[in-house]
Design a protein around this motif. Structure first.
Motif, PDB file in Angstrom:
ATOM      1  N   TRP A 196       0.750  -1.089   0.014  1.00 24.78           N
ATOM      2  CA  TRP A 196      -0.072   0.094  -0.078  1.00 24.78           C
ATOM      3  C   TRP A 196       0.824   1.109  -0.008  1.00 24.78           C
ATOM      4  CZ3 TRP A 196      -4.008  -1.289   4.302  1.00 24.78           C
ATOM      5  CH2 TRP A 196      -4.870  -2.065   3.890  1.00 24.78           C
ATOM      6  N   GLN A 221     -16.354 -10.944   1.998  1.00 27.69           N
ATOM      7  CA  GLN A 221     -15.679 -11.674   3.159  1.00 27.69           C
ATOM      8  C   GLN A 221     -15.976 -10.775   4.310  1.00 27.69           C
ATOM      9  OE1 GLN A 221     -13.960 -12.888   5.697  1.00 27.69           O
ATOM     10  NE2 GLN A 221     -12.051 -12.178   4.611  1.00 27.69           N
ATOM     11  N   SER A 276     -13.194  -8.924   6.568  1.00 28.87           N
ATOM     12  CA  SER A 276     -11.949  -8.140   6.139  1.00 28.87           C
ATOM     13  C   SER A 276     -12.702  -6.547   6.388  1.00 28.87           C
ATOM     14  CB  SER A 276     -12.074  -8.322   4.756  1.00 28.87           C
ATOM     15  OG  SER A 276     -11.104  -7.131   4.200  1.00 28.87           O
ATOM     16  N   LEU A 317       5.235  -0.959   6.662  1.00 30.12           N
ATOM     17  CA  LEU A 317       5.478  -2.035   5.984  1.00 30.12           C
ATOM     18  C   LEU A 317       6.697  -2.292   5.529  1.00 30.12           C
ATOM     19  CD1 LEU A 317       2.220  -1.708   3.942  1.00 30.12           C
ATOM     20  CD2 LEU A 317       2.469  -3.298   5.490  1.00 30.12           C
ATOM     21  N   GLU A 371       9.265  -4.779   8.658  1.00 29.43           N
ATOM     22  CA  GLU A 371       8.161  -5.300   9.649  1.00 29.43           C
ATOM     23  C   GLU A 371       8.944  -6.554  10.232  1.00 29.43           C
ATOM     24  OE1 GLU A 371       5.075  -7.736   8.139  1.00 29.43           O
ATOM     25  OE2 GLU A 371       4.230  -5.719   7.165  1.00 29.43           O
ATOM     26  N   TYR A 372       8.290  -7.929  10.210  1.00 29.43           N
ATOM     27  CA  TYR A 372       8.834  -9.149  10.806  1.00 29.43           C
ATOM     28  C   TYR A 372      10.217  -9.579  10.125  1.00 29.43           C
ATOM     29  CZ  TYR A 372       4.452  -9.194  13.296  1.00 29.43           C
ATOM     30  OH  TYR A 372       3.308  -8.661  14.158  1.00 29.43           O
ATOM     31  N   VAL A 373       9.962 -10.049   8.987  1.00 33.26           N
ATOM     32  CA  VAL A 373      11.380 -10.960   8.480  1.00 33.26           C
ATOM     33  C   VAL A 373      12.382  -9.986   7.939  1.00 33.26           C
ATOM     34  CG1 VAL A 373      11.960 -13.099   7.396  1.00 33.26           C
ATOM     35  CG2 VAL A 373       9.880 -12.718   8.208  1.00 33.26           C
ATOM     36  N   PRO A 422      -3.339 -15.017   8.227  1.00 33.12           N
ATOM     37  CA  PRO A 422      -3.471 -13.668   8.506  1.00 33.12           C
ATOM     38  C   PRO A 422      -3.935 -13.383   7.138  1.00 33.12           C
ATOM     39  CG  PRO A 422      -1.275 -14.161   9.511  1.00 33.12           C
ATOM     40  CD  PRO A 422      -1.741 -15.207   8.604  1.00 33.12           C
ATOM     41  N   GLU A 442      -6.105 -14.613   5.228  1.00 29.78           N
ATOM     42  CA  GLU A 442      -7.510 -14.906   4.770  1.00 29.78           C
ATOM     43  C   GLU A 442      -8.325 -13.929   5.316  1.00 29.78           C
ATOM     44  OE1 GLU A 442      -7.878 -18.898   5.909  1.00 29.78           O
ATOM     45  OE2 GLU A 442      -6.264 -19.685   4.459  1.00 29.78           O
ATOM     46  N   VAL A 443      -8.075 -13.432   6.501  1.00 30.56           N
ATOM     47  CA  VAL A 443      -9.256 -12.691   7.005  1.00 30.56           C
ATOM     48  C   VAL A 443      -9.337 -11.285   6.627  1.00 30.56           C
ATOM     49  CG1 VAL A 443      -9.277 -13.792   9.413  1.00 30.56           C
ATOM     50  CG2 VAL A 443      -7.904 -12.183   9.049  1.00 30.56           C
ATOM     51  N   VAL A 444      -8.421 -10.964   6.017  1.00 30.99           N
ATOM     52  CA  VAL A 444      -8.363  -9.372   5.396  1.00 30.99           C
ATOM     53  C   VAL A 444      -8.868  -9.308   4.093  1.00 30.99           C
ATOM     54  CG1 VAL A 444      -6.844  -8.753   7.083  1.00 30.99           C
ATOM     55  CG2 VAL A 444      -5.993  -9.324   4.995  1.00 30.99           C
ATOM     56  N   CYS A 445      -9.093 -10.221   3.369  1.00 29.97           N
ATOM     57  CA  CYS A 445      -9.456 -10.236   2.006  1.00 29.97           C
ATOM     58  C   CYS A 445     -10.802 -10.159   1.942  1.00 29.97           C
ATOM     59  CB  CYS A 445      -9.005 -11.596   1.249  1.00 29.97           C
ATOM     60  SG  CYS A 445      -9.559 -11.376  -0.358  1.00 29.97           S
ATOM     61  N   TYR A 505      -4.312  -6.478   0.284  1.00 28.91           N
ATOM     62  CA  TYR A 505      -4.079  -6.293   1.894  1.00 28.91           C
ATOM     63  C   TYR A 505      -3.596  -7.522   2.509  1.00 28.91           C
ATOM     64  CZ  TYR A 505      -6.294  -4.826   6.335  1.00 28.91           C
ATOM     65  OH  TYR A 505      -6.484  -4.427   7.698  1.00 28.91           O
ATOM     66  N   SER A 537      -1.018  -9.390   1.241  1.00 28.65           N
ATOM     67  CA  SER A 537       0.418  -9.046   1.296  1.00 28.65           C
ATOM     68  C   SER A 537       0.735  -8.450   2.341  1.00 28.65           C
ATOM     69  CB  SER A 537       0.859  -8.567   0.080  1.00 28.65           C
ATOM     70  OG  SER A 537       2.176  -8.142   0.102  1.00 28.65           O
ATOM     71  N   ASN A 538       0.032  -7.426   2.869  1.00 28.22           N
ATOM     72  CA  ASN A 538       0.366  -6.296   3.669  1.00 28.22           C
ATOM     73  C   ASN A 538       0.400  -7.352   5.148  1.00 28.22           C
ATOM     74  OD1 ASN A 538       0.952  -4.204   2.285  1.00 28.22           O
ATOM     75  ND2 ASN A 538      -1.041  -3.108   2.901  1.00 28.22           N
ATOM     76  N   ASN A 539      -0.565  -8.180   5.190  1.00 25.97           N
ATOM     77  CA  ASN A 539      -0.856  -8.913   6.394  1.00 25.97           C
ATOM     78  C   ASN A 539      -0.163 -10.257   6.495  1.00 25.97           C
ATOM     79  OD1 ASN A 539      -2.418  -8.245   8.697  1.00 25.97           O
ATOM     80  ND2 ASN A 539      -3.866  -9.625   8.404  1.00 25.97           N
ATOM     81  N   PRO A 562       3.068 -11.905   7.452  1.00 26.25           N
ATOM     82  CA  PRO A 562       4.243 -11.519   7.959  1.00 26.25           C
ATOM     83  C   PRO A 562       5.537 -12.018   7.378  1.00 26.25           C
ATOM     84  CG  PRO A 562       2.962 -13.308   9.306  1.00 26.25           C
ATOM     85  CD  PRO A 562       2.190 -12.940   8.241  1.00 26.25           C
ATOM     86  N   TYR A 563       5.431 -13.199   6.735  1.00 24.66           N
ATOM     87  CA  TYR A 563       6.467 -13.696   5.773  1.00 24.66           C
ATOM     88  C   TYR A 563       6.765 -13.039   4.464  1.00 24.66           C
ATOM     89  CZ  TYR A 563       5.042 -17.222   9.193  1.00 24.66           C
ATOM     90  OH  TYR A 563       4.347 -17.757  10.389  1.00 24.66           O
ATOM     91  N   LEU A 622       3.522 -15.804  16.281  1.00 28.49           N
ATOM     92  CA  LEU A 622       2.332 -15.031  15.938  1.00 28.49           C
ATOM     93  C   LEU A 622       0.949 -15.539  16.006  1.00 28.49           C
ATOM     94  CD1 LEU A 622       3.843 -12.696  13.232  1.00 28.49           C
ATOM     95  CD2 LEU A 622       3.687 -12.115  15.487  1.00 28.49           C
ATOM     96  N   THR A 649       0.322 -17.964  13.970  1.00 25.82           N
ATOM     97  CA  THR A 649      -0.286 -18.365  12.565  1.00 25.82           C
ATOM     98  C   THR A 649      -0.280 -19.722  12.258  1.00 25.82           C
ATOM     99  OG1 THR A 649       2.104 -18.190  11.716  1.00 25.82           O
ATOM    100  CG2 THR A 649       0.878 -16.108  11.615  1.00 25.82           C
TER     101      THR A 649
END
Lengths: 476, 1079
Positions: free
Chosen positions: A90, A169, A172, A407, A410-412, B913, B915-918, B943, B945-947, B949-950, B1054, B1056
């Protein structure tokens, strides 16, 4: 400038005199007729428009052209023309979406909440603030659509019956956004239009040309100003204010869920909804001032948008600004207190990482610059106020920038990257300014930018007004 | 038209309702009345039979015209298409067929199984029967598939640039050659790359040479093995090939040899090598002892995949490796090694290595890199002999290639002859010497002096454009051939498809230009190969009485039984080791084969160009690679810019000028931690000028400074900054783990001790699992976990345990018990507990980052190539990436740098993560636990991709898939959607393979067997680092792996619940070594 002529206007609802008299909400020695002359004649073009209008409109329309160009190229090529990439999927689109929608909060807040709170000073700024809201939400609404990979399928986000048997969905936040923003936009437009009906009727009567009379006649929907009309009008207006009020909070709360529902460190925070709502009001008031200060000067509306108004807006900005800064502190605190490497590490990256400059820019704009407003002299100085408001608008834009570029790291650590906008990001952003200013300048030209009806109500009784005891206060 | 009917007509008497047609009915007054009442406009039309007929006529004519309009003047295909009258044998439409064939590079053939769908080869797999493949496949072999479909391939045979027929060209060449017979001073020369094909070699040696006795056959390729050949000759008196059995080798010393990725047989070696490296707990829960595990010592200049997984790696100038080798050899009792002292800083390494090797006599290996001078190879032979390894772990063969020789010498002689004007005809097959010839040889000028220049190749390349004839060479999947593996095992190469662009085999060229060939001699490549093997079938390769059956079996298996070269029993003679000449001090340059585009021949291969190089993660370019210290000394820098993808794509490198002798080249600089100081690595193969649209002008041509007398290493070069900069596309420039431990590692001893303590006291956390880093535990992590930042501050890791679990002890810190389960507590009910639950485990001990999985995934899943510009923007599309991290106190301290690789596909989180945001449910969970991506539902909000973590999701920011190029359409896997713009995609665990296995199992009415579903990455992995299977099956291999104490989930904290987990990297360092990893 006004000199407190309206000496009898300083009463609370119960009629008891205030200890400290309120400043006048309307200056000059206006009568029922002069209000229409001062405001309505702008809309009916009886008074010539200043050259600044032409400059502003020209600039806005040019930028609208850029918008057209940017959107066309975007639809032909795809979102890859922007600077987004995989860690930072984003970019400007979401930053600008949230920024514009934040700006779109002040209008409804002023119209609805201040109406319910009996703030008389709202009347002179509510009309154009509402228009600003509508146009800002329009600009905001462009971005989620354009930012989609396949925007032609945007309607899939709405629950429509289809042969896939598929609904959105609903877990979301993006699906919530669709409802939140569209509801907000619809209610804002209706609220604005309902408020305009008596004014259109006035213009229908006062417009010099036939075609204006005809158009305003249609727009006024047969308003005759009868007691029945007024009665129903005031009820509807009050009900709409009641409906709008929770929307002010819900929209930006839901927009904040776009971030806080995510797992991204520092996005995933419970403070986000109030933090975003307050930030929205902060930037919305800044935009109101940025629009009001030049308009007031160009159209000589100092009698209607008085120093008191500027002062009140500045105080709201100062207050909300401090609350926003509390949010920044809270993020930092939670990051530290969590002892999580990700949370604290991301805080650290935010402050001292590659985008640290934007964080400090944000702190300067939203924390340091508004401190000026503690001084009353500066609150009353339109130039200072204008500059501070611009800085606040920039600061609130940076706030969203800082959130989105989280973004990048972040994690990795292997996925860490960068994000930078391309010329097309800028063209789209500038383009929405074009959309905004084109719409706004057309509004200024054809619609009374200050509510004549409500200004008349502010007039003293001896001038035919209601001493400011207007709508939502019950019978005087 | 006026109304003409008489409305006044009285009604017909009853009984006359019978009418014969609509017309009659239309005339009834009742109908007329109705018409006028109901449809006044239509009344006249109905009443007028003529107009109605006209209407019908017009309608008919319209239909006829519309039909005619659909006729196309150009038929869709000029050829007639027939359906199968009889189904081809074994072929079921929709099901793939596999054919064994072989891919040859550098004269070494590795067996592949080519997957064919409806007659189109779409994927390559390793051939388990082939000794050089062992069922795995490397990145270049896999990507050779793309060469078949390269739209820039040569499509015509050219004579001075004008299209000509192949047979015409052959006839003309044959005539020209005949004219030269008996004309002294007008010689014929044949220039090829290393020929490993026995049939082609036989044709050249037996027929071509006989027809033209004065003709000379020269082999030259830039990645030649002259040094290894020469080294063998020094101690054996003849050329030898050496192969190693790493399944028996427990101590390995590599002298600048990247035997895991860049050596003939490296695919086999990496599989064998890892057999003795896994620390998976067996029966009785015993961690293998240090003596049961192998241990690898690597001495090298450039950090290579082999060096990265070494237990001890000593960076040093490549030129100094000989001194090191001599010191070790002396320690091992090789007197001829001389008394050369070990290079500075390496002295204390010698004794422990010698001791360790000697402790494993007959079970150790010393391996020398192909680019090391002959002396080092001779020393390696002598050391292996001294250790008693020859015949147990090290085997010598006569070389696999048809005619071993010193390629550089041959090539120089050829050019000398050409310059002398004595070469009248030069036939070049599969070579591009105009591009690849050494810098001190002006091949182009020499070529100009040759009267007839013939080139056969797959592309109109730098050489082809200067030749009189360019003959279009068929791809190996288009024609017949054969080859020999690294140990000499012969295999047959069969075509999968008729030549797409009418190419021909070199066999046809050679057979076609030999004059006066007997008419019964075969000209068809299949017949040539068959005839050769009919004559040369190995004595014990099966009865030759039924040759056709043997042939058929060999075709099916992909190998000719018992065709490996006979082993060499002779012991080396150390006397052949030459005396030591010390290299000069100063900066050296090393020329190396590029890990992706090889010697430049794959420059037009998009898969390889975009494949991040194993260590540098550079794509689309090579660079002058130097250590941080050298870069500092030269004032060179590489910066990350904030534009584009930044450290995930865009690096701004200084451009430096490299001066080698009198030759200069300008190239971008890359700073490589772990590289030896005073040393430059410069890969060759880049800088192609005429290779097609993909590889044009990528990288820098190092051939420009690579001279024939120093093809691999040159000391005394200058490197100076130019002030210019260049943009390099590196997919991962951020190399620190930031204390987050995405890769977990430990030494064997640590593992054993930790496990013992854990058994005794379960509150002692397992080193790979706990503590996690999301919890407020990071200070403890830093204190307790090996490899965390405190260790590099000189603090020894403390034992991590929970006092609160032990009653009576003082409480230190109470943060709750570590949850080492990968499925933590959750209020959400677990997904299915029964049925299939697909899962993957990746062993980080084994992975050496060779990227075979990445290309395998690209081929299997139709992954697009995005180009350098998009890579610099951080938009590469690989579904599996190999992360590379460095650990160390100081990145400038090359000797103490630890490198880690971590392949990261989609982790298939149970609580994903994404799945829930799509908002449109485009990514959903399947019943068997896959995180499915529904491309045609995706609207591209990103979204997910943002969510993630990998960050394993990949987005089609632009139209990345090539929908236009026809040949690519043939290549695509029909079972995988080609994704359009604006759609998210990611690893699916090769869901198409899972579903295919399900269908097959269901058809046979049985459960899916463990190992029946093999993902593409798993199938390719030479190291065997990936295992896939069903978690629901308690005996599945994946379950066994996941029950290892070293198993951990990336970011499992996390919640996941990743289905892909990792086994921590366990190394086996030598405690006696001065600088042992992790000590």
């Amino acid at each position: 400038m006004s000199t407190g002529v309206v000496e009898h206007g300083h009463h609370g609802p119960g009629g008891a005199p205030h200890v400290q008299p309120l400043p006048p909400a309307i200056g000059g020695r206006h009568t029922m007729g002069s209000v229409v002359d001062a405001i309505g004649d702008i809309a009916t073009c009886v008074r010539p428009h200043p050259k600044e209008w032409y400059l502003s409109f020209g600039a806005g329309f040019t930028m609208l052209g850029i918008f057209g160009l940017a959107v066309t190229y975007l639809l032909v090529m795809g979102v890859g023309i922007w600077g987004i990439n995989v860690p930072n999927a984003w970019g400007f689109a979401i930053i600008n979406f949230v920024w514009w929608i934040g700006i779109g909060h002040a209008g409804t807040l002023i119209s609805a909440i201040l109406l319910l709170l009996h703030q008389r000073w709202r009347t002179s700024i509510n009309r154009f603030a509402e228009a600003m809201t509508i146009f800002a939400v329009m600009c905001a609404g462009m971005f989620p659509l354009l930012h989609m990979g396949r925007p032609w399928l945007a309607y899939w986000l709405t629950p429509f019956p289809n042969n896939f048997g598929m609904w959105p969905q609903f877990r979301s936040p993006l699906a919530w956004d669709v409802f939140a923003v569209s509801t907000y936009f619809t209610v804002s437009v209706v609220f604005w239009y309902v408020g305009l009906i008596p004014d259109f009727a006035v213009l229908r009567e006062s417009a010099p040309t036939k075609i204006q009379k005809w158009i305003y006649g249609i727009l006024s929907m047969g308003w005759r100003g009868s007691a029945y009309h007024w009665r129903r009008y005031e009820k509807v207006y009050l009900i709409l204010a009641g409906i709008s009020t929770p929307l002010v909070f819900s929209v930006h709360s839901i927009v904040s869920f776009d971030f806080s529902v995510a797992i991204v460190p520092l996005w995933h925070a419970t403070i986000f909804p109030p933090f975003f709502v307050i930030g929205a009001i902060f930037s919305g008031f800044a935009m109101v001032l940025v629009l009001a200060i030049p308009l007031r000067k160009w159209y000589h509306l100092e009698d209607f948008i008085t120093e008191w108004h500027l002062d009140a807006c500045a105080k709201v900005m100062l207050g909300t600004g401090m609350m926003v800064c509390y949010g920044y502190f809270s993020e930092l605190w939670m990051g530290w207190y969590s002892h999580s490497k990700y949370e604290w590490g991301t805080n650290f990256q935010r402050m001292f990482g590659p985008y640290g400059w934007s964080y400090w820019c944000l702190i300067f704009c939203n924390f340091v610059a508004p401190q000026v407003l503690w001084v009353k002299k500066w609150r009353l100085n339109p130039v200072v106020l204008f500059v501070v408001s611009i800085i606040v608008l920039i600061g609130m834009w940076f706030e969203r920038y800082v959130i989105v570029v989280t973004l990048t790291r972040e994690y990795v650590p292997s996925t860490w990257g960068r994000y930078a906008p391309t010329i097309w990001d800028w063209a789209t952003f500038i383009g929405t300014f074009g959309l905004f200013f084109t719409c706004f300048m057309l509004f200024v030209r054809y619609v009374p930018m200050i509510s004549m009806t409500e200004m008349r109500e502010l007039l003293p009784k001896r001038a035919g007004g209601r001493d400011g005891h207007g709508i939502a206060e019950g019978p005087p | 038209m006026a109304v003409t009917t008489d409305v006044a007509t009285p009604a017909e008497p009853a009984g006359t309702e019978q009418w014969v047609g609509l017309e009659e009915l239309a005339d009834t007054p009742a109908f007329q009345e109705m018409l006028h009442r109901e449809f006044p406009e239509d009344a006249t039309a109905w009443a007028d039979p003529v107009s109605r007929r006209q209407f019908i006529a017009l309608a008919g004519a319209s239909v006829a015209l519309a039909g005619a309009g659909c006729w196309s003047p150009r038929p869709a295909s000029p050829e007639k298409i027939y359906p199968y009258v009889r189904q081809p044998e074994q072929m079921t439409l929709g099901l793939p067929l596999f054919f064994a064939t072989g891919f040859t590079v550098g004269g070494v053939c590795s067996g592949v199984l080519a997957k064919s769908r409806e007659g189109r080869p779409i994927k390559l797999e390793g051939n388990p029967s082939h000794p050089s493949s062992a069922g795995a496949i490397d990145a270049i072999t896999q990507a050779s598939l793309l060469n078949l479909y390269d739209p820039d391939r040569s499509r015509l045979n050219l004579k001075t640039g004008i299209p000509t027929g192949f047979d015409n060209a052959l006839a003309e060449i044959r005539t020209a050659l005949l004219k030269l017979r008996g004309q002294p001073g007008k010689e014929i020369r044949l220039l090829t790359d290393t020929i490993g094909s026995p049939a082609l070699g036989g044709l050249i040696l037996e027929e071509f040479q006989k027809a033209f006795p004065t003709a000379k056959w020269v082999q030259y390729e830039p990645a030649h093995r002259d040094n290894a050949r020469e080294g063998g000759r020094l101690v054996y008196g003849e050329h030898v090939n050496t192969s190693y059995d790493f399944t028996k080798a427990l101590r390995v010393l590599s002298l600048d040899a990247d035997f895991l990725t860049c050596m003939p047989g490296s695919v086999r070696y990496s599989r064998d090598f890892n057999q003795n490296r896994n620390t998976h707990l067996k029966e009785g829960d015993k961690v293998p002892t240090a003596a049961q595990l192998n241990r690898l010592y690597v001495v090298e200049s450039m950090l290579t995949p082999t060096g990265a997984v070494a237990d001890h790696r000593l960076p040093m100038r490549s030129a100094d490796v000989e001194a090191f080798a001599r010191a070790v050899a002396r320690g091992l009792g090789v007197a001829a090694a001389g008394d050369t002292p070990a290079p500075a800083g390496a002295a204390e390494w010698i004794a422990p290595i010698v001791k360790d090797l000697q402790a494993f006599r007959g079970r150790s290996v010393v391996v020398a890199g192909d680019h090391q001078p002959p002396a080092v190879h001779a020393l390696a032979h002598a050391m292996n002999a001294a250790l008693g390894n020859i015949g147990t772990t090290v085997f010598n063969f006569s070389p696999a290639e048809v005619r071993p020789g010193n390629q550089t010498t041959e090539f120089k002689e050829l050019v000398k002859d050409m310059n002398a004007g004595s070469v009248a005809v030069l036939i070049m097959i599969g070579v591009n010497p105009v591009f690849t010839s050494p810098a001190d040889i002006n091949f182009e000028a020499a070529l100009d002096r040759v009267a007839l220049k013939i080139h056969m190749g797959s592309h109109v390349d730098e050489t082809a454009t200067l030749c009189d004839y360019h003959l279009n060479e068929a791809h190996y999947l288009e024609t017949w051939g054969d080859g020999r593996g690294h140990d000499g095992t012969a295999s047959l190469c069969q075509p999968l498809i008729a030549p797409l662009f009418n190419g021909h085999s070199p066999l046809e060229l050679i057979a076609g230009i030999i004059p006066d060939r007997p008419t019964e001699a075969p000209t068809n490549p299949r017949e040539i190969v068959k005839a050769f093997w009919r004559k040369n079938w190995p004595a014990n390769g099966g009865s030759t009485n039924n040759f056709d059956a043997q042939w058929q079996r060999a075709l099916q298996e992909g190998v000719i039984p018992n065709s490996a070269r006979p082993r060499f029993e002779k012991q080396p003679d150390p006397a052949g080791i030459p005396a030591y000449t010390a290299p000069a001090a100063g900066l050296e340059v090393n020329f190396r084969v590029d890990p992706t585009v090889y010697d430049g021949r794959y420059a037009n291969n998009g898969w390889l160009q975009e494949l991040p190089k194993p260590i540098t993660k550079l794509t689309w370019d090579n660079a002058i690679i130097v250590s941080p210290n050298t870069a500092n000394a030269k004032g060179l820098n590489v910066k990350t810019q904030s534009t584009g993808g930044g450290e995930h794509g865009r690096q701004v490198a200084d451009v430096a000028e490299l001066t080698v002798g009198d030759k200069k080249v300008r190239a971008a600089v890359w700073i490589q931690p772990g590289h030896a100081d005073d040393s430059i690595t410069f890969h060759f193969g880049y800088g192609r000028q005429k290779c097609g649209r993909v590889g044009q002008n990528t990288g820098f041509n190092s051939y420009a400074v690579r001279s024939s007398d120093a093809p691999w290493n040159k000391v005394g070069v200058q490197l100076t900054g130019t002030g210019d900069t260049y943009i390099l596309a590196s997919t991962q420039a951020h190399f620190r783990m930031e204390g987050r431990r995405p890769v977990r590692r430990g030494t064997r001893d640590e593992y054993e001790q930790n496990l013992a303590k854990h058994k005794e006291d379960p509150s002692v956390a397992l080193f790979a699992k706990a503590p996690s880093v999301a919890a407020p535990e990071w200070q403890e992590i830093d204190e307790t976990v090996p490899g965390s930042p405190n260790e590099w501050k000189g603090e020894k890791p403390k034992e991590h345990k929970h006092s609160h679990d032990k009653p009576g002890e003082e409480k230190k810190e109470d943060h709750g018990h570590h949850d080492d389960r990968l499925i933590p507590l959750s209020i959400v009910p677990a997904t299915n507990k029964e049925g299939r639950r697909w899962a993957m485990a990746i062993d980080l001990t084994a992975c050496h980052g060779c990227n075979a999985c990445v290309t395998a995934c690209m081929a299997e899943n139709n992954i697009p190539v995005v180009g350098k510009k998009e890579v610099t923007r951080g938009r590469e599309m690989h579904w599996i990436r190999v992360d590379r991290y460095y650990e160390g106190k100081d990145p400038n301290d090359a000797a103490n740098l630890i490198t880690h690789f971590q392949p990261v596909p989609c982790q298939q989180c149970e609580k994903a993560p994404c799945e829930v945001v799509c908002p449109v449910a485009a990514t959903v969970h399947s019943f068997d636990g896959l995180n499915d991506m529904v491309y045609n539902r995706c609207v591209g909000t990103r979204y997910c991709s943002n969510n993630c973590p990998y960050k394993v999701r990949r987005f089609n920011f632009l139209t990345f898939a090539d929908f236009k190029t026809d040949t690519y359409k043939l290549m695509r896997n029909p079972e995988v959607t080609v994704r359009e713009r604006g759609v998210m995609e990611k690893c699916t665990y090769c869901v198409q393979r899972i579903r295919a296995a399900e269908i097959e199992a269901e058809r046979q009415g049985r459960p899916i067997r463990d190992g029946e579903v093999v993902t593409s990455c798993q199938a390719a992995c030479p190291a065997g680092a990936i295992v896939f299977g069903d978690l629901g099956d308690p005996k599945s291999r994946v379950n066994v792996w996941k029950q290892q104490p070293t198993n951990y989930g990336l970011l499992a904290e996390l919640n996941t619940m990743p289905r892909t987990t990792y086994l921590a990297a366990v190394r086996n360092p030598n405690p006696d070594m001065p600088k042992s990893k992790g000590a």
